[in-house]
Scaffold this motif. Structure first.
Motif, PDB file in Angstrom:
ATOM      1  N   VAL A 144      -1.628   8.144 -14.856  1.00  0.00           N
ATOM      2  CA  VAL A 144      -0.373   8.319 -14.105  1.00  0.00           C
ATOM      3  C   VAL A 144       0.825   7.627 -14.751  1.00  0.00           C
ATOM      4  N   ARG A 145       0.630   6.892 -15.857  1.00  0.00           N
ATOM      5  CA  ARG A 145       1.726   6.062 -16.376  1.00  0.00           C
ATOM      6  C   ARG A 145       2.923   6.875 -16.853  1.00  0.00           C
ATOM      7  N   LYS A 146       2.706   8.168 -17.187  1.00  0.00           N
ATOM      8  CA  LYS A 146       3.822   9.002 -17.621  1.00  0.00           C
ATOM      9  C   LYS A 146       4.731   9.411 -16.459  1.00  0.00           C
ATOM     10  N   GLN A 147       4.240   9.233 -15.221  1.00  0.00           N
ATOM     11  CA  GLN A 147       5.036   9.629 -14.050  1.00  0.00           C
ATOM     12  C   GLN A 147       6.191   8.664 -13.801  1.00  0.00           C
ATOM     13  N   ALA A 148       5.950   7.369 -14.027  1.00  0.00           N
ATOM     14  CA  ALA A 148       7.006   6.368 -13.782  1.00  0.00           C
ATOM     15  C   ALA A 148       6.656   5.075 -14.508  1.00  0.00           C
ATOM     16  N   LYS A 149       7.669   4.434 -15.097  1.00  0.00           N
ATOM     17  CA  LYS A 149       7.433   3.194 -15.842  1.00  0.00           C
ATOM     18  C   LYS A 149       7.002   2.051 -14.931  1.00  0.00           C
ATOM     19  N   TRP A 150       7.447   2.063 -13.656  1.00  0.00           N
ATOM     20  CA  TRP A 150       7.140   0.949 -12.759  1.00  0.00           C
ATOM     21  C   TRP A 150       5.667   0.874 -12.403  1.00  0.00           C
ATOM     22  N   LEU A 151       4.890   1.920 -12.696  1.00  0.00           N
ATOM     23  CA  LEU A 151       3.466   1.915 -12.346  1.00  0.00           C
ATOM     24  C   LEU A 151       2.679   0.884 -13.153  1.00  0.00           C
ATOM     25  N   ILE A 152       3.314   0.354 -14.203  1.00  0.00           N
ATOM     26  CA  ILE A 152       2.648  -0.726 -14.935  1.00  0.00           C
ATOM     27  C   ILE A 152       2.492  -1.973 -14.058  1.00  0.00           C
ATOM     28  N   VAL A 153       3.365  -2.124 -13.054  1.00  0.00           N
ATOM     29  CA  VAL A 153       3.331  -3.307 -12.175  1.00  0.00           C
ATOM     30  C   VAL A 153       2.051  -3.345 -11.341  1.00  0.00           C
ATOM     31  N   PRO A 154       1.719  -2.289 -10.560  1.00  0.00           N
ATOM     32  CA  PRO A 154       0.460  -2.342  -9.832  1.00  0.00           C
ATOM     33  C   PRO A 154      -0.762  -2.413 -10.735  1.00  0.00           C
ATOM     34  N   ALA A 155      -0.680  -1.821 -11.937  1.00  0.00           N
ATOM     35  CA  ALA A 155      -1.813  -1.889 -12.868  1.00  0.00           C
ATOM     36  C   ALA A 155      -2.064  -3.328 -13.312  1.00  0.00           C
ATOM     37  N   VAL A 156      -0.996  -4.039 -13.668  1.00  0.00           N
ATOM     38  CA  VAL A 156      -1.124  -5.430 -14.116  1.00  0.00           C
ATOM     39  C   VAL A 156      -1.593  -6.327 -12.978  1.00  0.00           C
ATOM     40  N   ILE A 157      -0.994  -6.171 -11.809  1.00  0.00           N
ATOM     41  CA  ILE A 157      -1.372  -7.003 -10.658  1.00  0.00           C
ATOM     42  C   ILE A 157      -2.835  -6.749 -10.285  1.00  0.00           C
ATOM     43  N   GLY A 158      -3.199  -5.472 -10.209  1.00  0.00           N
ATOM     44  CA  GLY A 158      -4.573  -5.136  -9.836  1.00  0.00           C
ATOM     45  C   GLY A 158      -5.590  -5.614 -10.844  1.00  0.00           C
ATOM     46  N   GLY A 159      -5.304  -5.442 -12.134  1.00  0.00           N
ATOM     47  CA  GLY A 159      -6.228  -5.888 -13.165  1.00  0.00           C
ATOM     48  C   GLY A 159      -6.403  -7.398 -13.164  1.00  0.00           C
ATOM     49  N   ALA A 160      -5.315  -8.136 -13.009  1.00  0.00           N
ATOM     50  CA  ALA A 160      -5.381  -9.598 -12.980  1.00  0.00           C
ATOM     51  C   ALA A 160      -6.174 -10.084 -11.766  1.00  0.00           C
ATOM     52  N   ALA A 161      -5.954  -9.465 -10.609  1.00  0.00           N
ATOM     53  CA  ALA A 161      -6.674  -9.859  -9.395  1.00  0.00           C
ATOM     54  C   ALA A 161      -8.160  -9.558  -9.514  1.00  0.00           C
ATOM     55  N   LEU A 162      -8.507  -8.455 -10.166  1.00  0.00           N
ATOM     56  CA  LEU A 162      -9.918  -8.100 -10.352  1.00  0.00           C
ATOM     57  C   LEU A 162     -10.602  -9.097 -11.281  1.00  0.00           C
ATOM     58  N   LEU A 163      -9.900  -9.553 -12.319  1.00  0.00           N
ATOM     59  CA  LEU A 163     -10.462 -10.578 -13.210  1.00  0.00           C
ATOM     60  C   LEU A 163     -10.666 -11.894 -12.472  1.00  0.00           C
ATOM     61  N   ALA A 164      -9.730 -12.232 -11.592  1.00  0.00           N
ATOM     62  CA  ALA A 164      -9.872 -13.452 -10.799  1.00  0.00           C
ATOM     63  C   ALA A 164     -11.081 -13.355  -9.882  1.00  0.00           C
ATOM     64  N   ASP A 165     -11.314 -12.172  -9.315  1.00  0.00           N
ATOM     65  CA  ASP A 165     -12.483 -11.967  -8.467  1.00  0.00           C
ATOM     66  C   ASP A 165     -13.773 -12.131  -9.260  1.00  0.00           C
ATOM     67  N   GLY A 166     -13.747 -11.728 -10.547  1.00  0.00           N
ATOM     68  CA  GLY A 166     -14.922 -11.876 -11.385  1.00  0.00           C
ATOM     69  C   GLY A 166     -15.316 -13.322 -11.610  1.00  0.00           C
ATOM     70  N   MET A 167     -14.380 -14.247 -11.397  1.00  0.00           N
ATOM     71  CA  MET A 167     -14.676 -15.663 -11.580  1.00  0.00           C
ATOM     72  C   MET A 167     -15.335 -16.276 -10.350  1.00  0.00           C
ATOM     73  N   ILE A 168     -15.064 -15.747  -9.167  1.00  0.00           N
ATOM     74  CA  ILE A 168     -15.617 -16.327  -7.943  1.00  0.00           C
ATOM     75  C   ILE A 168     -16.933 -15.665  -7.539  1.00  0.00           C
ATOM     76  N   THR A 169     -17.198 -14.441  -8.017  1.00  0.00           N
ATOM     77  CA  THR A 169     -18.405 -13.724  -7.606  1.00  0.00           C
ATOM     78  C   THR A 169     -19.706 -14.415  -8.014  1.00  0.00           C
ATOM     79  N   PRO A 170     -19.897 -14.829  -9.287  1.00  0.00           N
ATOM     80  CA  PRO A 170     -21.153 -15.498  -9.639  1.00  0.00           C
ATOM     81  C   PRO A 170     -21.437 -16.746  -8.801  1.00  0.00           C
TER      82      PRO A 170
END
Length: 668
Positions: free
Chosen positions: A109-135
């Motif tokens: 979807v990134r070709k639809q709007a440049k601002w979509l990089i914002v939810p991608a970055v936020i979501g990816g960072a939050a998912l990595l943080a979750d990977g630290m608490i799961t184990p």
């Protein structure tokens, strides 16, 4: 311009593997189902270890009919709405050539709007943080079951948990091929155990099936003053849904669809069983984990061992997922380049030492800080809620613009934004009790990504490009200047210019001014990372016949950028087609076409911030930070697979803006 849309030879075997892999994923078999069970459901499958315990904890362990029936009802409908409908039915449709995950969705979807990089970055960072608490969360919850039959204190449990986590992270460098083969059968045993334990309690109190009525869940949220805390506890049952989408590429949509039916039945039966056990003890106060209380006393030890295996598998899935997530972010230029390793020949097996070490240190610190799983529950869930919200935003864009289903997109956005904002609201109350830790981790990751992305934007905005066609005379003169020693037979530069006829001004300066470089052939290479995961093709433009060439590689975001290997294959193609005329020397040991063009030298331009730059303090901080981060990451030579070649590093000052030049006055 000659365009080659053929597959690069170095990836032909991978392409065959991809085709076989797609056929396997599309074919339903016992083997494929076991693989899906082992890879996809580690996180969501271990949720019965702590969800009912967390719900019971909102009342201090006091058991009431309203809490149990309402809690189980909320769990069932959360699994139905959030996991089944949003992820299994809707989000799995948004596959990028069979690949899933928030970054794969972003590339769609990134070709639809440049601002979509914002939810991608936020979501990816939050998912990595979750990977630290799961184990820490899953392993601690499993080991705590031993305290029912053994007099284990908190310190002993912490030591056991740290030992398991240490061994798990040490094994990452060897890959998970052998252990991975055990994942499927072990998770089948785990889910079967969940169903059997649940059924053994349901027959004692069959009225627990009333929990299927959503009235009890809604009533609990409205009438209970701690409803907001309850919804935060209930959310833990669906935290693995995002990982389910990320593992789409490993298993295929059909395998996930079929296995989810079995997995959901087993999960629901276990939740109903825990609820039935508690309903028979209304009015009592229970501090122990109901998951282990529904086990017969003779089964607690083997049950805990099976639970520990399941927790390790869940942890492994999050660790491997973190490697894949970071690798995709790097290929999309959203994250600093880190060193990759491939432990074995199994496709998708990636090991990133820096990520492994960071996750391990984080897990150890979290175990030492929280010590008990009930304390970890406070930090668990908050970050993954944010990821789910970001996925909803991207999924809505995908439905509206890629699938042309605007009405459905609006409906999905309305329903799941309300649902997930409710979960976020419930989890925000965990912030001061430990949730701030995962938020800080996610924030730190986001800030690094922001530095990397914004630093690239600043550089692209101020890069000066020149037209190669304007330098025909200079190439002719430098080639005929016999006073210059032959710098290299083949001189190769990497350029960021997507235009085959343009290069950065600093590259032209390096060739003609800064130690002028006479070569027989000049090559200018640009690497374009495509939205598709496994693209492997290239285009060639001849700038000066038999002398200067421009190449653009189109490589998928999951393809290794082995420029050294690819370049030699291209040269062989050009020699065969007659576009490159070269005769092998008789003294060459192997005078085949692949080596007839002589030696190669790659020139990499290393940037340093010049004191002459005139930019804002913030932009200066971003550029300086990015250049500092680059020193800690993998070198460009290793990243592009040219570290075994002859590589020359040239320092180039990054001059941004113009300072006022002072005019000196000569005095006698």
């Amino acid at each position: 311009m000659v365009r080659f849309n053929i597959k690069l030879k170095g990836d032909l075997n991978n392409d065959m593997d991809n085709n076989i892999k797609k056929n396997i994923k599309n074919k339903i078999s016992i083997a494929s189902i076991l693989v899906a069970l082992g890879i996809v459901y580690g996180d969501i499958g271990t949720s019965p270890l702590y969800v009912m315990k967390a719900i019971l904890g909102t009342s201090g362990g006091y058991i009431s009919k309203e809490l149990i029936l309402g809690g189980v009802s909320l769990v069932f409908w959360t699994l139905t709405l959030q996991t089944t409908i949003k992820y299994v039915i809707l989000t799995l449709q948004a596959d990028n050539n069979g690949e899933g995950g928030i970054f794969s969705l972003y590339t769609l979807v990134r070709k639809q709007a440049k601002w979509l990089i914002v939810p991608a970055v936020i979501g990816g960072a939050a998912l990595l943080a979750d990977g630290m608490i799961t184990p820490p969360m899953t392993v601690t919850s499993a080991i705590e079951g031993l305290s029912i039959v053994f007099p284990l204190n908190t310190s002993s449990i912490v030591i056991i948990v740290l030992s398991i986590i240490t061994v798990l992270f040490l094994l990452q460098r060897f890959g998970t091929l052998v252990i991975g083969r055990m994942f499927g059968p072990m998770m089948f045993i785990w889910f079967s155990m969940l169903a059997i334990l649940g059924f053994s309690q349901i027959i004692k109190y069959p009225q627990i099936v009333q929990a299927f009525n959503p009235y009890y869940g809604i009533s609990l949220l409205i009438s209970n003053p701690k409803g907001v805390y309850i919804i935060g506890a209930v959310f833990l049952c669906t935290t693995g849904a995002e990982a389910l989408y990320s593992d789409l590429g490993h298993c295929g949509r059909e395998n996930i669809h079929y296995t989810w039916i079995f997995v959901k039945i087993c999960l629901v039966m276990n939740y109903l069983g825990q609820g039935a056990y508690l309903m028979l003890r209304q009015g009592m106060v229970i501090q122990e984990n109901p998951f282990f209380l529904i086990m017969p006393s003779w089964f607690i030890i083997p049950g805990t061992i099976i639970a520990t295996f399941a927790a390790v598998i869940a942890s492994q899935a999050l660790i491997s997922g973190s490697f894949t997530l970071v690798a995709e972010a790097i290929k999309l230029n959203l994250f600093p380049k880190l060193q990759f390793r491939y432990p074995n020949d199994e496709k998708g097996q990636i090991y990133i030492p820096a990520v492994n070490f960071t996750l391990y240190i984080g897990c150890v610190l979290l175990v030492l800080h929280f010590k008990k799983s009930e304390h970890m529950e406070a930090a668990y869930g908050l970050s993954i809620t944010i990821t789910m919200l970001m996925t909803t935003i991207l999924l809505t864009q995908y439905l509206k613009y890629n699938k042309k289903k605007r009405v459905m997109g609006n409906i999905v956005f309305s329903i799941f934004m309300v649902l997930e904002l409710s979960f976020l609201y419930g989890n925000l109350f965990k912030f001061l009790n430990g949730g701030y830790i995962t938020v800080l981790i996610a924030g730190a990751i986001m800030f690094i990504m922001y530095i990397w992305i914004y630093g690239s934007i600043i550089k692209r905005r101020l890069n000066e490009y020149v037209d190669l066609s304007d330098y025909h005379y200079q190439f002719k003169e430098i080639k005929e200047d016999k006073e210059l020693p032959l710098y290299s037979t083949n001189l190769v530069y990497l350029t960021q210019s997507p235009n085959y006829n343009k290069i950065e001004n600093k590259i032209a300066f390096s060739i003609f001014n800064k130690q002028p470089k006479r070569a027989k052939y000049y090559w200018f290479i640009n690497v374009n990372v495509t939205d598709e995961p496994y693209t492997t093709n290239y285009r060639v433009k001849t700038i000066i016949p038999n002398e200067t060439f421009s190449i653009q590689f189109n490589l998928g975001f999951r393809v290794d950028q082995r420029i050294n290997v690819f370049l030699r294959q291209i040269i062989k193609e050009l020699v065969s087609s007659g576009e490159l005329k070269s005769t092998a020397k008789e003294y060459m040991i192997n005078n085949s076409e692949t080596c007839s063009v002589g030696d190669f030298k790659f020139v990499l331009l290393e940037e340093i911030l010049s004191n002459e730059s005139q930019i804002s303090a913030w932009d200066s901080f971003i550029i300086s930070s990015k250049l500092a981060i680059k020193k800690l990451t993998v070198s460009p030579a290793k990243w592009f697979g040219i570290d075994t070649s002859n590589v020359e590093i040239e320092k180039v000052p990054v001059v941004i803006g113009n300072r006022e030049t002072l005019k000196l006055t000569r005095i006698s």
